[in-house]
Write a protein that holds these residues in place. Structure first.
Motif, short mmCIF file in Angstrom:
data_model
loop_
_atom_site.label_atom_id
_atom_site.label_comp_id
_atom_site.label_asym_id
_atom_site.label_seq_id
_atom_site.Cartn_x
_atom_site.Cartn_y
_atom_site.Cartn_z
N ARG A 356 0.99 -1.18 0.01
CA ARG A 356 -0.10 -0.06 0.00
C ARG A 356 0.96 1.31 -0.12
NH1 ARG A 356 -5.31 1.38 1.54
NH2 ARG A 356 -5.96 -0.58 0.64
N MET A 357 1.86 1.32 0.98
CA MET A 357 2.90 2.41 0.80
C MET A 357 3.46 2.83 -0.22
SD MET A 357 5.51 3.16 3.97
CE MET A 357 6.37 1.44 3.50
N VAL A 358 3.91 1.61 -1.13
CA VAL A 358 5.00 1.80 -2.15
C VAL A 358 4.00 2.14 -3.29
CG1 VAL A 358 6.13 0.63 -3.85
CG2 VAL A 358 6.68 0.21 -1.41
N SER A 359 2.69 1.68 -3.22
CA SER A 359 1.71 1.95 -4.37
C SER A 359 1.46 3.33 -4.27
CB SER A 359 0.60 1.07 -4.36
OG SER A 359 -0.44 1.32 -5.51
N ASP A 360 0.98 3.96 -3.16
CA ASP A 360 0.65 5.21 -3.07
C ASP A 360 2.07 6.11 -3.61
OD1 ASP A 360 -1.56 4.89 -2.01
OD2 ASP A 360 -1.15 5.17 0.08
N ALA A 361 3.26 5.86 -3.29
CA ALA A 361 4.41 6.54 -3.65
C ALA A 361 4.38 6.36 -5.49
CB ALA A 361 5.65 6.03 -3.08
N VAL A 362 4.35 5.41 -5.90
CA VAL A 362 4.32 5.31 -7.31
C VAL A 362 3.23 6.06 -7.75
CG1 VAL A 362 3.87 3.64 -9.24
CG2 VAL A 362 5.29 2.90 -7.45
N LEU A 363 2.03 6.20 -7.38
CA LEU A 363 1.10 7.09 -7.82
C LEU A 363 1.35 8.66 -7.63
CD1 LEU A 363 -2.13 7.34 -9.09
CD2 LEU A 363 -2.77 7.26 -6.63
N ARG A 364 2.10 8.79 -6.48
CA ARG A 364 2.44 10.30 -6.48
C ARG A 364 3.56 10.79 -7.29
NH1 ARG A 364 1.81 9.00 -0.93
NH2 ARG A 364 4.15 8.93 -0.74
N CYS A 365 4.24 10.11 -7.85
CA CYS A 365 5.37 10.24 -8.47
C CYS A 365 5.15 10.30 -9.94
CB CYS A 365 6.71 9.47 -8.44
SG CYS A 365 6.85 7.93 -9.36
N GLN A 366 3.77 9.96 -10.43
CA GLN A 366 3.53 10.18 -11.83
C GLN A 366 3.21 11.46 -12.36
OE1 GLN A 366 3.45 7.32 -13.51
NE2 GLN A 366 4.56 6.22 -11.93
N ALA A 367 3.34 11.76 -13.76
CA ALA A 367 2.79 13.15 -14.27
C ALA A 367 1.39 12.95 -14.24
CB ALA A 367 3.43 13.15 -15.47
N GLN A 368 0.63 14.21 -14.19
CA GLN A 368 -0.69 14.35 -14.34
C GLN A 368 -1.09 14.19 -15.59
OE1 GLN A 368 -2.33 17.85 -12.69
NE2 GLN A 368 -4.43 16.71 -12.82
N ALA A 369 -2.03 13.00 -15.89
CA ALA A 369 -2.71 12.94 -17.36
C ALA A 369 -3.42 14.07 -17.68
CB ALA A 369 -3.51 11.48 -17.36
N ARG A 370 -3.27 14.48 -19.09
CA ARG A 370 -3.88 15.89 -19.62
C ARG A 370 -4.39 15.56 -21.16
NH1 ARG A 370 0.21 19.34 -22.17
NH2 ARG A 370 2.28 18.21 -22.27
N TYR A 371 -5.14 16.64 -21.18
CA TYR A 371 -5.70 16.74 -22.68
C TYR A 371 -4.73 17.77 -23.23
CZ TYR A 371 -9.87 14.30 -21.15
OH TYR A 371 -10.74 13.50 -20.78
N THR A 372 -4.19 17.30 -24.50
CA THR A 372 -3.50 17.90 -25.38
C THR A 372 -3.67 17.78 -26.89
OG1 THR A 372 -0.98 18.68 -25.75
CG2 THR A 372 -1.43 16.48 -25.01
N PRO A 373 -3.22 18.43 -27.71
CA PRO A 373 -3.31 18.42 -29.24
C PRO A 373 -2.07 17.87 -29.65
CG PRO A 373 -2.87 20.76 -28.94
CD PRO A 373 -3.39 20.23 -27.59
N GLU A 374 -0.82 17.75 -28.56
CA GLU A 374 0.37 17.00 -28.81
C GLU A 374 0.22 15.32 -28.73
OE1 GLU A 374 3.82 19.53 -27.48
OE2 GLU A 374 2.36 19.90 -26.40
N ASP A 375 0.97 14.61 -29.55
CA ASP A 375 0.87 13.11 -29.54
C ASP A 375 1.92 12.79 -28.67
OD1 ASP A 375 0.25 10.55 -30.02
OD2 ASP A 375 1.13 10.56 -32.07
N LEU A 376 1.76 12.71 -27.39
CA LEU A 376 2.63 12.52 -26.43
C LEU A 376 2.70 11.16 -25.75
CD1 LEU A 376 2.58 15.70 -24.28
CD2 LEU A 376 4.19 15.31 -26.28
N GLY A 377 1.72 10.15 -26.32
CA GLY A 377 1.54 8.76 -25.81
C GLY A 377 1.04 8.75 -24.34
#
Length: 414
Positions: A356-377
């Motif tokens: 649980r602790m590591v999973s939360d840390a992995v989640l916190r270090c991710q970039a925030q998903a966003r909408y963009t016209p750029e094809d960034l994957g």
């Protein structure tokens, strides 16, 4: 209008006189300040969430009617079904699967090709009803998406659409934008097409009912639906799951809180929502349709909104490395960061009891998903190209993707 002490109200501050206290005029009484609905009321107003539709928008929604059948493919005899939570009120996607023989591979069914699947993901044709420049469109764009609270939903569209013409209710004709997807036995997308159609949902199913069929339990399905319809869905899902595993997407195990309210809005129970295979089935079908939408628009050289999830930023990665180092684990440096590296750490944390602790840390270090016209994957899903297509009833970016597909593929009016 008067209000009682301790009541939550919407008020207008009146011009201040030279002497005395500031006065306000009560415009609306919202209930007790400590009442069950107080927190959602406060959140709505603190964040400026539009929660009332204009008279013009409501009138436009009420004036909507049955979409014409001309120019639409008739899918009403295909046993498309909706699968949602037991408490769902609007149904914006319906699914179907059947065997398909892939002609590119000759070592399969009766030497005619390997066993693949033909999937249909049919989404309510919101673009038919919500036209650019209309009051409905203006208000939907202002909202951007529906907002969900434990005790209420602030919808992006009025109920006449979200619970009416844009809800794929069983045994009722509804217009849709259907994605036909053909995958091979390994779950790889071979080809696809989009079409405007008319469907008639053959059953409104819950995740629990679908899971019971998966688990070979006896369950009476609505409308006399054959369990073989669900078996085919899981056959296609198993193939998609193989493709998912080969991509090595981020395998985070997060929990979703489940809050149960009584008729007055009081909390009666709190817990965690169960995540069943039937949930993941719908998730995989939607991901496949989203990929097809993005690829189709890219091939047509049309501008559209991608759903991008980028590689974690360097500062967050360094903080995460320091954290897992303290637990005796490591994320390699000097390499291209892939979701698979996080998955190895997550797998190790399960063995160490720190999941649980590591999973939360992995989640916190991710970039925030966003909408963009750029094809960034999409880093988390390990996909090169991705967009949102499957929920135009509650996400304005999906409606924009529908409009782009209709225009690019010459599918009629929008």
């Amino acid at each position: 209008m008067s209000a009682d002490p301790g009541e939550l109200v919407i008020a207008e501050v009146l011009p201040k006189k030279r002497l005395g206290l500031t006065e306000s005029k009560v415009l609306e009484r919202l209930g007790k300040g400590e009442g069950p609905h107080a927190f959602s009321h406060i959140a709505i107003h603190m964040h400026g969430i539009p929660h009332k539709f204009s008279a013009d928008a409501l009138a436009e929604a009420e004036a909507c009617g049955r979409a014409p059948e001309s120019g639409r493919v008739d899918l009403r005899n295909i046993p498309l079904v909706t699968i949602d939570g037991a408490d769902a009120r609007d149904f914006d996607d319906a699914v179907f699967a059947e065997h398909w023989s892939d002609p590119e591979e000759k070592d399969g069914i009766e030497d005619g090709g390997s066993q693949g699947w033909h999937l249909i993901v049919a989404i309510a044709d919101v673009a038919w009803y919500v036209r650019p420049g209309s009051e409905l469109d203006r208000e939907a764009r202002e909202r951007g998406n529906s907002v969900y609270f434990p005790d209420r939903v602030i919808p992006m569209l009025p109920k006449a659409l979200s619970n009416g013409w844009c809800s794929l209710k069983p045994d009722e004709d509804r217009p849709c934008l259907a994605a036909h997807l053909w995958i091979n036995g390994a779950g790889e997308l071979q080809t696809f097409k989009f079409e405007r159609a008319i469907l008639r949902s053959h059953a409104r199913l819950t995740y629990e009912q679908v899971q019971q069929v998966r688990d070979s339990e006896k369950v009476a399905l609505p409308n006399g639906l054959s369990p073989h319809v669900i078996d085919a869905l899981f056959g296609a899902y198993d193939s998609l799951l193989s493709a998912r595993k080969s991509r090595h997407p981020l395998e985070l195990e997060t929990s979703e809180p489940l809050v149960t309210l009584d008729e007055t809005g009081e909390v009666t129970e709190m817990g965690e929502r169960s995540f069943l295979e039937s949930h993941q089935l719908i998730e995989e079908f939607m991901i496949a349709a989203n990929v097809a939408a993005a690829v189709s628009l890219k091939r047509a050289r049309r501008s559209f909104l991608c759903r991008a999830h980028e590689v974690p930023p360097l500062d967050k990665l360094e903080s995460f490395r320091d954290f897992v180092d303290s637990l005796g684990m490591s994320l390699p440096k000097g390499q291209i960061i892939r979701a698979q590296g996080f998955n190895k750490i997550l797998a190790q944390s399960k063995k160490d009891g720190t999941s649980r602790m590591v999973s939360d840390a992995v989640l916190r270090c991710q970039a925030q998903a966003r909408y963009t016209p750029e094809d960034l994957g999409h880093f988390g899903l390990a996909l090169r190209r991705y967009s949102h297509f499957t929920s135009p009833i509650r996400r304005y970016p999906d409606l924009m993707v529908h409009r782009a597909l209709i225009e690019a593929l010459s599918l009629g009016e929008d």
